[in-house]
Design an enzyme around this catalytic site. Structure first.
Site, PDB file in Angstrom:
ATOM      1  N   SER A  72      39.368  17.201 103.274  1.00  0.00           N
ATOM      2  CA  SER A  72      39.282  16.282 102.143  1.00  0.00           C
ATOM      3  C   SER A  72      39.237  17.041 100.823  1.00  0.00           C
ATOM      4  CB  SER A  72      38.038  15.405 102.279  1.00  0.00           C
ATOM      5  OG  SER A  72      36.890  16.229 102.333  1.00  0.00           O
ATOM      6  N   HIS A 111      32.271  28.429 107.497  1.00  0.00           N
ATOM      7  CA  HIS A 111      30.942  27.820 107.669  1.00  0.00           C
ATOM      8  C   HIS A 111      30.278  28.271 108.968  1.00  0.00           C
ATOM      9  CE1 HIS A 111      32.331  24.366 104.804  1.00  0.00           C
ATOM     10  NE2 HIS A 111      31.929  25.431 104.159  1.00  0.00           N
TER      11      HIS A 111
HETATM   12  P1  NAD Z   1      36.059  15.907 105.869  1.00  0.00           P
HETATM   13  O1  NAD Z   1      35.271  15.270 106.940  1.00  0.00           O
HETATM   14  O2  NAD Z   1      35.499  15.881 104.500  1.00  0.00           O
HETATM   15  O3  NAD Z   1      37.531  15.300 105.754  1.00  0.00           O
HETATM   16  C1  NAD Z   1      38.390  15.179 106.856  1.00  0.00           C
HETATM   17  C2  NAD Z   1      39.814  15.044 106.327  1.00  0.00           C
HETATM   18  O4  NAD Z   1      40.690  14.947 107.446  1.00  0.00           O
HETATM   19  C3  NAD Z   1      40.063  13.795 105.466  1.00  0.00           C
HETATM   20  O5  NAD Z   1      40.734  14.174 104.277  1.00  0.00           O
HETATM   21  C4  NAD Z   1      40.982  12.929 106.344  1.00  0.00           C
HETATM   22  O6  NAD Z   1      41.893  12.147 105.591  1.00  0.00           O
HETATM   23  C5  NAD Z   1      41.689  13.970 107.168  1.00  0.00           C
HETATM   24  N1  NAD Z   1      42.232  13.516 108.459  1.00  0.00           N
HETATM   25  C6  NAD Z   1      41.869  12.433 109.186  1.00  0.00           C
HETATM   26  N2  NAD Z   1      42.583  12.378 110.332  1.00  0.00           N
HETATM   27  C7  NAD Z   1      43.419  13.437 110.319  1.00  0.00           C
HETATM   28  C8  NAD Z   1      44.415  13.920 111.211  1.00  0.00           C
HETATM   29  N3  NAD Z   1      44.666  13.319 112.390  1.00  0.00           N
HETATM   30  N4  NAD Z   1      45.099  15.035 110.866  1.00  0.00           N
HETATM   31  C9  NAD Z   1      44.853  15.663 109.690  1.00  0.00           C
HETATM   32  N5  NAD Z   1      43.915  15.253 108.810  1.00  0.00           N
HETATM   33  C10 NAD Z   1      43.207  14.164 109.122  1.00  0.00           C
HETATM   34  O7  NAD Z   1      36.315  17.366 106.380  1.00  0.00           O
HETATM   35  P2  NAD Z   1      36.151  18.720 105.643  1.00  0.00           P
HETATM   36  O8  NAD Z   1      36.977  18.711 104.408  1.00  0.00           O
HETATM   37  O9  NAD Z   1      36.425  19.739 106.659  1.00  0.00           O
HETATM   38  O10 NAD Z   1      34.612  18.817 105.192  1.00  0.00           O
HETATM   39  C11 NAD Z   1      33.530  18.513 106.039  1.00  0.00           C
HETATM   40  C12 NAD Z   1      32.620  19.693 106.379  1.00  0.00           C
HETATM   41  O11 NAD Z   1      31.896  19.344 107.540  1.00  0.00           O
HETATM   42  C13 NAD Z   1      33.409  20.906 106.767  1.00  0.00           C
HETATM   43  O12 NAD Z   1      33.202  21.843 105.795  1.00  0.00           O
HETATM   44  C14 NAD Z   1      32.884  21.352 108.127  1.00  0.00           C
HETATM   45  O13 NAD Z   1      32.074  22.502 107.993  1.00  0.00           O
HETATM   46  C15 NAD Z   1      31.978  20.271 108.612  1.00  0.00           C
HETATM   47  N6  NAD Z   1      32.478  19.590 109.838  1.00  0.00           N
HETATM   48  C16 NAD Z   1      33.046  20.313 110.855  1.00  0.00           C
HETATM   49  C17 NAD Z   1      33.535  19.675 111.992  1.00  0.00           C
HETATM   50  C18 NAD Z   1      34.170  20.500 113.069  1.00  0.00           C
HETATM   51  O14 NAD Z   1      33.828  21.662 113.237  1.00  0.00           O
HETATM   52  N7  NAD Z   1      35.129  19.945 113.839  1.00  0.00           N
HETATM   53  C19 NAD Z   1      33.442  18.285 112.107  1.00  0.00           C
HETATM   54  C20 NAD Z   1      32.836  17.576 111.052  1.00  0.00           C
HETATM   55  C21 NAD Z   1      32.367  18.239 109.918  1.00  0.00           C
END
Ligand code: NAD
Ligand code: ZN
Length: 257
Positions: free
Chosen positions: A190, A120
């Site tokens: 997720s 992304h």
């Molecule tokens: P998501 O927000 O949909 O899901 C997060 C997942 O992480 C959940 O399944 C949850 O159960 C799990 N989780 C929670 N705590 C955890 C831990 N300590 N260790 C491991 N897993 C844990 O995230 P996604 O599937 O990445 O989709 C969201 C989209 O939003 C992504 O495609 C991304 O591009 C973007 N995003 C990026 C960031 C970032 O760059 N850090 C942050 C937020 C969203």
């Protein structure tokens, strides 16, 4: 849990080409909340709406105010955690070939991972919507929103919004890596956002062992994954790494990669 950690360590020790697919969950321990899930800073807004390109085009100042500025503040100060560091170490050991990440926070690279496929894009840069000029996000002046380029155009983050295409190079490289791996680690995602969530399916169809690390089950858990290690990414990956070390395996280092 211990048994599953041992199973993961064994699979990784035997692996020639492990690939990791990571999502927002891997960066939670670095202080960056996910989009979905409990306790997220964005529980009050709908990021799927705000992180859509149509919302940005309709009202860039509003999207900057409620989403982008907040992310910039968090990403500017976030540091890699044990999960990012463990994956970098697995690459160094010759076990991990690549990380496919949905994250835009640059924390895999900050931890030392070299082969990172950014599905992304990356939040490190802003791009002018008029002249395509770029500016480092951390340098951007956000006193006035939206920030503007010297040409007067509006700066947008150089990452992929919902409703936009995955960069073709990242998509084809990810598909190739997924089809060639013998183990896929699916960490902190997720598995609801496509086409990223399809990568474990490609891996599975190619005969790979798919290991999920996530405190919660996902749609992959009962259908695609071989097993789920239900815990936080940092402690789980540290334990897996420790177990590989304790078993005296340097992994597939020096193999045919
Ligand atoms: P998501 O927000 O949909 O899901 C997060 C997942 O992480 C959940 O399944 C949850 O159960 C799990 N989780 C929670 N705590 C955890 C831990 N300590 N260790 C491991 N897993 C844990 O995230 P996604 O599937 O990445 O989709 C969201 C989209 O939003 C992504 O495609 C991304 O591009 C973007 N995003 C990026 C960031 C970032 O760059 N850090 C942050 C937020 C969203
Ligand atoms: Zn410009």
């Amino acid at each position: 849990m211990e048994e599953l950690i041992n199973r993961a360590a064994e699979a990784l020790s035997r692996s020639q080409h492990t690939v990791a697919l990571t999502g927002a969950g891997i960066s939670i321990e670095s202080g960056i909340p996910p989009f979905r899930g409990k306790g997220g800073l964005w529980e009050k807004i709908d990021p799927m709406t705000f992180a859509h390109i149509d919302a940005f085009k309709r009202d860039p100042a509003l999207v900057w105010e409620v989403l982008v500025k907040e992310m910039k503040g968090m990403i500017d100060t976030a540091r890699p955690n044990d999960a990012h560091i463990s994956l970098a170490r697995l690459e160094e050991m010759g076990i991990l070939s690549a990380v496919i990440t949905q994250n835009v926070d640059g924390l895999h690279q900050a931890a030392g991972s070299r082969d990172v496929i950014e599905f992304h894009g990356n939040f490190a840069w802003l791009r002018c919507m008029s002249c395509d000029g770029r500016c480092e996000t951390r340098e951007a002046d956000v006193a006035q929103l939206p920030p503007r380029c010297s040409c007067g155009g509006i700066y947008r983050p150089d990452c992929v919004f919902f409703g936009e295409m995955i960069p073709p190079g990242a998509l084809t490289r990810s598909q190739l890596a997924a089809s060639q791996c013998d183990v896929m680690l699916v960490v902190g995602t997720s598995a609801l956002v496509q086409p990223a969530a399809f990568m474990p399916i490609i891996a599975k169809e190619g005969g790979a062992t798919v290991i999920e690390i996530n405190p919660e089950p996902t749609p992959l858990t009962s259908s695609v994954s071989d097993f789920l290690i239900a815990g936080s990414a940092g402690p789980v990956l540290s334990s897996v790494l420790e177990t590989i070390g304790a078993n005296g395996s340097g992994g597939a280092s020096g193999s045919t990669r």
